[in-house]
Write a protein that holds these residues in place. Structure first.
Motif, PDB file in Angstrom:
ATOM      1  N   UNK A 168       0.811  -1.249   0.190  1.00 26.09           N
ATOM      2  CA  UNK A 168       0.049  -0.037  -0.067  1.00 26.09           C
ATOM      3  C   UNK A 168       0.787   1.224  -0.013  1.00 26.09           C
ATOM      4  N   UNK A 169       1.862   1.356   0.868  1.00 16.92           N
ATOM      5  CA  UNK A 169       2.848   2.524   0.849  1.00 16.92           C
ATOM      6  C   UNK A 169       3.608   2.676  -0.720  1.00 16.92           C
ATOM      7  N   UNK A 170       3.947   1.423  -1.409  1.00 13.43           N
ATOM      8  CA  UNK A 170       4.206   1.743  -2.718  1.00 13.43           C
ATOM      9  C   UNK A 170       3.424   2.282  -3.626  1.00 13.43           C
ATOM     10  N   UNK A 171       2.124   1.386  -3.568  1.00 11.79           N
ATOM     11  CA  UNK A 171       1.337   1.675  -4.671  1.00 11.79           C
ATOM     12  C   UNK A 171      -0.015   2.771  -4.326  1.00 11.79           C
ATOM     13  N   UNK A 172      -0.184   3.068  -3.413  1.00  9.92           N
ATOM     14  CA  UNK A 172      -1.275   4.099  -2.671  1.00  9.92           C
ATOM     15  C   UNK A 172      -2.683   3.413  -2.609  1.00  9.92           C
ATOM     16  N   UNK A 173      -2.746   2.001  -2.685  1.00 11.48           N
ATOM     17  CA  UNK A 173      -3.951   1.344  -2.596  1.00 11.48           C
ATOM     18  C   UNK A 173      -4.361   1.179  -1.245  1.00 11.48           C
ATOM     19  N   UNK A 174      -5.736   1.725  -0.882  1.00  9.45           N
ATOM     20  CA  UNK A 174      -6.002   1.635   0.541  1.00  9.45           C
ATOM     21  C   UNK A 174      -5.982   0.203   0.869  1.00  9.45           C
ATOM     22  N   UNK A 175      -5.776   0.015   2.470  1.00  8.84           N
ATOM     23  CA  UNK A 175      -6.014  -1.257   2.927  1.00  8.84           C
ATOM     24  C   UNK A 175      -6.960  -1.226   4.149  1.00  8.84           C
ATOM     25  N   UNK A 176      -7.137  -2.464   4.767  1.00 14.25           N
ATOM     26  CA  UNK A 176      -8.216  -2.317   5.889  1.00 14.25           C
ATOM     27  C   UNK A 176      -7.425  -2.921   7.212  1.00 14.25           C
ATOM     28  N   UNK A 177      -7.477  -2.023   8.230  1.00 17.33           N
ATOM     29  CA  UNK A 177      -6.763  -2.616   9.655  1.00 17.33           C
ATOM     30  C   UNK A 177      -7.703  -3.620  10.223  1.00 17.33           C
ATOM     31  N   UNK A 178      -7.287  -3.981  11.341  1.00 17.82           N
ATOM     32  CA  UNK A 178      -8.072  -5.195  11.869  1.00 17.82           C
ATOM     33  C   UNK A 178      -9.266  -4.688  12.586  1.00 17.82           C
ATOM     34  N   UNK A 179      -9.299  -3.355  12.751  1.00 20.17           N
ATOM     35  CA  UNK A 179     -10.428  -2.685  13.677  1.00 20.17           C
ATOM     36  C   UNK A 179     -11.617  -2.250  12.473  1.00 20.17           C
ATOM     37  N   UNK A 180     -11.196  -2.305  11.345  1.00 23.45           N
ATOM     38  CA  UNK A 180     -11.960  -1.807  10.079  1.00 23.45           C
ATOM     39  C   UNK A 180     -11.626  -0.762   9.373  1.00 23.45           C
ATOM     40  N   UNK A 235      -3.927   1.503  18.053  1.00 23.25           N
ATOM     41  CA  UNK A 235      -5.410   1.543  18.270  1.00 23.25           C
ATOM     42  C   UNK A 235      -5.975   0.460  19.384  1.00 23.25           C
ATOM     43  N   UNK A 236      -6.619   0.777  20.271  1.00 27.13           N
ATOM     44  CA  UNK A 236      -6.931  -0.391  21.149  1.00 27.13           C
ATOM     45  C   UNK A 236      -7.738  -1.393  20.694  1.00 27.13           C
ATOM     46  N   UNK A 237      -8.811  -1.124  19.712  1.00 26.45           N
ATOM     47  CA  UNK A 237      -9.488  -2.152  18.743  1.00 26.45           C
ATOM     48  C   UNK A 237      -8.618  -2.846  18.195  1.00 26.45           C
ATOM     49  N   UNK A 238      -7.800  -2.570  17.340  1.00 30.35           N
ATOM     50  CA  UNK A 238      -6.653  -3.196  16.653  1.00 30.35           C
ATOM     51  C   UNK A 238      -5.992  -4.439  17.596  1.00 30.35           C
ATOM     52  N   UNK A 239      -5.509  -3.465  18.835  1.00 31.55           N
ATOM     53  CA  UNK A 239      -4.743  -4.508  19.733  1.00 31.55           C
ATOM     54  C   UNK A 239      -5.517  -5.382  20.457  1.00 31.55           C
ATOM     55  N   UNK A 240      -6.805  -5.359  20.642  1.00 31.28           N
ATOM     56  CA  UNK A 240      -7.593  -6.412  21.275  1.00 31.28           C
ATOM     57  C   UNK A 240      -7.943  -7.410  20.110  1.00 31.28           C
ATOM     58  N   UNK A 257      -4.657  -9.660  19.840  1.00 33.41           N
ATOM     59  CA  UNK A 257      -4.605 -10.469  20.899  1.00 33.41           C
ATOM     60  C   UNK A 257      -5.496 -11.639  21.081  1.00 33.41           C
ATOM     61  N   UNK A 258      -6.515 -11.541  20.471  1.00 35.38           N
ATOM     62  CA  UNK A 258      -7.427 -12.637  20.492  1.00 35.38           C
ATOM     63  C   UNK A 258      -7.231 -13.423  19.402  1.00 35.38           C
ATOM     64  N   UNK A 259      -6.185 -13.091  18.305  1.00 33.35           N
ATOM     65  CA  UNK A 259      -6.019 -13.935  17.278  1.00 33.35           C
ATOM     66  C   UNK A 259      -5.399 -15.485  17.723  1.00 33.35           C
ATOM     67  N   UNK A 260      -5.425 -16.551  17.125  1.00 32.00           N
ATOM     68  CA  UNK A 260      -4.616 -17.818  17.449  1.00 32.00           C
ATOM     69  C   UNK A 260      -3.301 -17.385  17.141  1.00 32.00           C
ATOM     70  N   UNK A 261      -2.452 -18.019  17.938  1.00 30.07           N
ATOM     71  CA  UNK A 261      -0.975 -17.860  17.861  1.00 30.07           C
ATOM     72  C   UNK A 261      -0.539 -18.916  16.666  1.00 30.07           C
TER      73      UNK A 261
END
Length: 82
Positions: free
Chosen positions: A36-48, A63-68, A71-75
């Motif tokens: 995205x940084x190279x092409x300028x194409x938007x991306x979506x964060x975990x929080x939306x 971002x507290x939502x992204x962090x939560x 942390x809930x994703x399987x390792x």
């Protein structure tokens, strides 16, 4: 409480330029961030949040939502090649 990652969808129609999301560093797929940084194409964060990364995330709190969600994703399995 359950967490989920929002579906991709058409990101161009949902670009966000408002509120608290702009004051945080967000979690997203590392490869997509680089692309995205190279092409300028938007991306979506975990929080939306949908954005084009363009600033140093180390200068902002996570971002507290992204962090939560992260942390809930399987390792992943530990690397056993050593």
């Amino acid at each position: 409480m359950s967490t989920k990652i929002l579906p991709e969808g058409d990101v161009r129609q949902e670009l966000s330029h408002d509120g608290d999301h702009e004051r945080f560093a967000h979690y997203a797929d590392r490869n997509k961030i680089t692309e995205s940084m190279v092409t300028g194409t938007p991306i979506r964060a975990l929080c939306g949040k949908v954005w084009v990364p363009s600033r140093d995330p180390k200068k902002y709190p996570v971002c507290p939502e992204c962090k939560e969600i992260y942390e809930g994703l399987p390792k992943g399995e530990p690397d056993k090649s050593e």
